[in-house]
Scaffold this motif. Structure first.
Motif, PDB file in Angstrom:
ATOM      1  N   ASP A 105      -1.357   9.204  -7.871  1.00  0.00           N
ATOM      2  CA  ASP A 105      -2.015  10.085  -6.895  1.00  0.00           C
ATOM      3  C   ASP A 105      -3.076  10.996  -7.506  1.00  0.00           C
ATOM      4  N   HIS A 106      -2.982  11.258  -8.804  1.00  0.00           N
ATOM      5  CA  HIS A 106      -3.996  12.085  -9.459  1.00  0.00           C
ATOM      6  C   HIS A 106      -5.237  11.274  -9.840  1.00  0.00           C
ATOM      7  N   GLU A 107      -5.167   9.938  -9.712  1.00  0.00           N
ATOM      8  CA  GLU A 107      -6.276   9.068 -10.085  1.00  0.00           C
ATOM      9  C   GLU A 107      -6.978   8.430  -8.894  1.00  0.00           C
ATOM     10  N   ARG A 108      -6.349   8.468  -7.722  1.00  0.00           N
ATOM     11  CA  ARG A 108      -6.869   7.741  -6.565  1.00  0.00           C
ATOM     12  C   ARG A 108      -6.792   8.572  -5.294  1.00  0.00           C
ATOM     13  N   GLU A 109      -7.725   8.306  -4.386  1.00  0.00           N
ATOM     14  CA  GLU A 109      -7.653   8.837  -3.029  1.00  0.00           C
ATOM     15  C   GLU A 109      -7.013   7.777  -2.159  1.00  0.00           C
ATOM     16  N   ARG A 110      -6.418   8.193  -1.066  1.00  0.00           N
ATOM     17  CA  ARG A 110      -5.824   7.247  -0.114  1.00  0.00           C
ATOM     18  C   ARG A 110      -6.261   7.655   1.289  1.00  0.00           C
ATOM     19  N   ARG A 111      -6.614   6.673   2.113  1.00  0.00           N
ATOM     20  CA  ARG A 111      -7.001   6.940   3.497  1.00  0.00           C
ATOM     21  C   ARG A 111      -6.384   5.920   4.435  1.00  0.00           C
ATOM     22  N   VAL A 112      -5.951   6.393   5.588  1.00  0.00           N
ATOM     23  CA  VAL A 112      -5.495   5.529   6.667  1.00  0.00           C
ATOM     24  C   VAL A 112      -6.633   5.497   7.676  1.00  0.00           C
ATOM     25  N   VAL A 113      -7.195   4.305   7.905  1.00  0.00           N
ATOM     26  CA  VAL A 113      -8.388   4.170   8.748  1.00  0.00           C
ATOM     27  C   VAL A 113      -8.283   2.941   9.645  1.00  0.00           C
ATOM     28  N   SER A 114      -9.101   2.913  10.674  1.00  0.00           N
ATOM     29  CA  SER A 114      -9.181   1.734  11.531  1.00  0.00           C
ATOM     30  C   SER A 114      -9.770   0.574  10.728  1.00  0.00           C
ATOM     31  N   VAL A 115      -9.565  -0.634  11.216  1.00  0.00           N
ATOM     32  CA  VAL A 115     -10.133  -1.799  10.543  1.00  0.00           C
ATOM     33  C   VAL A 115     -11.663  -1.700  10.546  1.00  0.00           C
ATOM     34  N   ALA A 116     -12.239  -1.232  11.654  1.00  0.00           N
ATOM     35  CA  ALA A 116     -13.695  -1.078  11.739  1.00  0.00           C
ATOM     36  C   ALA A 116     -14.204  -0.096  10.688  1.00  0.00           C
ATOM     37  N   LYS A 117     -13.507   1.019  10.495  1.00  0.00           N
ATOM     38  CA  LYS A 117     -13.891   1.999   9.476  1.00  0.00           C
ATOM     39  C   LYS A 117     -13.699   1.423   8.074  1.00  0.00           C
ATOM     40  N   ALA A 118     -12.596   0.700   7.867  1.00  0.00           N
ATOM     41  CA  ALA A 118     -12.341   0.082   6.559  1.00  0.00           C
ATOM     42  C   ALA A 118     -13.458  -0.896   6.225  1.00  0.00           C
ATOM     43  N   TYR A 119     -13.904  -1.632   7.207  1.00  0.00           N
ATOM     44  CA  TYR A 119     -14.978  -2.608   6.998  1.00  0.00           C
ATOM     45  C   TYR A 119     -16.248  -1.909   6.507  1.00  0.00           C
ATOM     46  N   LYS A 120     -16.491  -0.704   7.000  1.00  0.00           N
ATOM     47  CA  LYS A 120     -17.665   0.071   6.571  1.00  0.00           C
ATOM     48  C   LYS A 120     -17.477   0.677   5.176  1.00  0.00           C
ATOM     49  N   LEU A 121     -16.252   1.070   4.842  1.00  0.00           N
ATOM     50  CA  LEU A 121     -15.980   1.718   3.555  1.00  0.00           C
ATOM     51  C   LEU A 121     -15.923   0.732   2.388  1.00  0.00           C
ATOM     52  N   VAL A 122     -15.403  -0.456   2.640  1.00  0.00           N
ATOM     53  CA  VAL A 122     -15.209  -1.447   1.579  1.00  0.00           C
ATOM     54  C   VAL A 122     -16.542  -2.107   1.239  1.00  0.00           C
ATOM     55  N   GLU A 123     -16.913  -2.067  -0.031  1.00  0.00           N
ATOM     56  CA  GLU A 123     -18.171  -2.676  -0.488  1.00  0.00           C
ATOM     57  C   GLU A 123     -18.023  -4.157  -0.805  1.00  0.00           C
ATOM     58  N   MET A 124     -16.875  -4.557  -1.320  1.00  0.00           N
ATOM     59  CA  MET A 124     -16.667  -5.922  -1.779  1.00  0.00           C
ATOM     60  C   MET A 124     -16.654  -6.891  -0.587  1.00  0.00           C
ATOM     61  N   LYS A 125     -17.620  -7.797  -0.564  1.00  0.00           N
ATOM     62  CA  LYS A 125     -17.769  -8.734   0.553  1.00  0.00           C
ATOM     63  C   LYS A 125     -16.521  -9.580   0.767  1.00  0.00           C
ATOM     64  N   SER A 126     -15.918 -10.047  -0.309  1.00  0.00           N
ATOM     65  CA  SER A 126     -14.741 -10.909  -0.175  1.00  0.00           C
ATOM     66  C   SER A 126     -13.556 -10.153   0.431  1.00  0.00           C
ATOM     67  N   LEU A 127     -13.434  -8.875   0.143  1.00  0.00           N
ATOM     68  CA  LEU A 127     -12.377  -8.062   0.731  1.00  0.00           C
ATOM     69  C   LEU A 127     -12.689  -7.767   2.194  1.00  0.00           C
ATOM     70  N   ARG A 128     -13.959  -7.530   2.511  1.00  0.00           N
ATOM     71  CA  ARG A 128     -14.345  -7.346   3.922  1.00  0.00           C
ATOM     72  C   ARG A 128     -14.016  -8.602   4.729  1.00  0.00           C
ATOM     73  N   LYS A 129     -14.187  -9.756   4.118  1.00  0.00           N
ATOM     74  CA  LYS A 129     -13.859 -11.013   4.789  1.00  0.00           C
ATOM     75  C   LYS A 129     -12.364 -11.055   5.132  1.00  0.00           C
ATOM     76  N   MET A 130     -11.522 -10.584   4.209  1.00  0.00           N
ATOM     77  CA  MET A 130     -10.076 -10.516   4.472  1.00  0.00           C
ATOM     78  C   MET A 130      -9.788  -9.601   5.661  1.00  0.00           C
ATOM     79  N   LEU A 131     -10.457  -8.459   5.708  1.00  0.00           N
ATOM     80  CA  LEU A 131     -10.273  -7.521   6.818  1.00  0.00           C
ATOM     81  C   LEU A 131     -10.663  -8.180   8.134  1.00  0.00           C
ATOM     82  N   GLY A 132     -11.718  -8.990   8.103  1.00  0.00           N
ATOM     83  CA  GLY A 132     -12.166  -9.693   9.302  1.00  0.00           C
ATOM     84  C   GLY A 132     -11.145 -10.690   9.817  1.00  0.00           C
ATOM     85  N   LYS A 133     -10.372 -11.288   8.930  1.00  0.00           N
ATOM     86  CA  LYS A 133      -9.344 -12.261   9.308  1.00  0.00           C
ATOM     87  C   LYS A 133      -8.048 -11.598   9.767  1.00  0.00           C
ATOM     88  N   PHE A 134      -7.892 -10.323   9.420  1.00  0.00           N
ATOM     89  CA  PHE A 134      -6.599  -9.669   9.558  1.00  0.00           C
ATOM     90  C   PHE A 134      -6.111  -9.539  10.994  1.00  0.00           C
TER      91      PHE A 134
END
Length: 138
Positions: free
Chosen positions: A103-132
């Motif tokens: 917890d001293h090294e990372r932030e944590r957020r609970v967000v909508s999938v739409a918000k997560a899609y905007k926050l995540v830079e990695m295209k391959s991870l965004r693709k996973m969110l799209g399938k979810f």
């Protein structure tokens, strides 16, 4: 860090909650660059891929939950000068702890999938969110 066919094998948890206002996912920041990601790490030799992902969710994000034993999918990630194959396992959150190992090294957020899609830079991870949502039948 044992390569399998020239690749490192990782697993990740895609933590989620279904709340009155809809589906939410839990993101964390990476330690070095502060990018929004999901908990992941090398598959430990004495654990299944999904159990290893659940352990990463606990260590990196303070999350407990029920993890799927079938992956949502996989993506490739460049790390250690090689390609890591990451299996992604959905994890329904049962508890978010206020304090956890990293917890001293990372932030944590609970967000909508739409918000997560905007926050995540990695295209391959965004693709996973799209399938979810389709995987959840929502």
């Amino acid at each position: 860090m044992t390569p399998v066919e020239g690749r490192y094998q990782h697993s990740a948890a895609l933590p989620y909650l279904i709340q009155p206002d809809g589906l939410k996912v839990v993101l964390i920041t990476s330690r070095k660059r502060g990018r929004w990601i999901i908990p992941k790490g090398e598959i430990e030799p004495d654990l299944t891929a999904w159990d290893s992902a659940a352990k990463e969710a606990w260590e990196e994000a303070g999350i407990e939950g029920l993890i799927a034993t079938e992956p949502l999918g996989t993506y490739a990630h460049q790390k250690w000068g090689s390609t890591c194959t990451v299996q992604v396992f959905p994890l329904v959150v049962t508890q978010l702890h206020r304090a956890w190992q990293e917890d001293h090294e990372r932030e944590r957020r609970v967000v909508s999938v739409a918000k997560a899609y905007k926050l995540v830079e990695m295209k391959s991870l965004r693709k996973m969110l799209g399938k979810f949502e389709k995987w959840l039948n929502l």
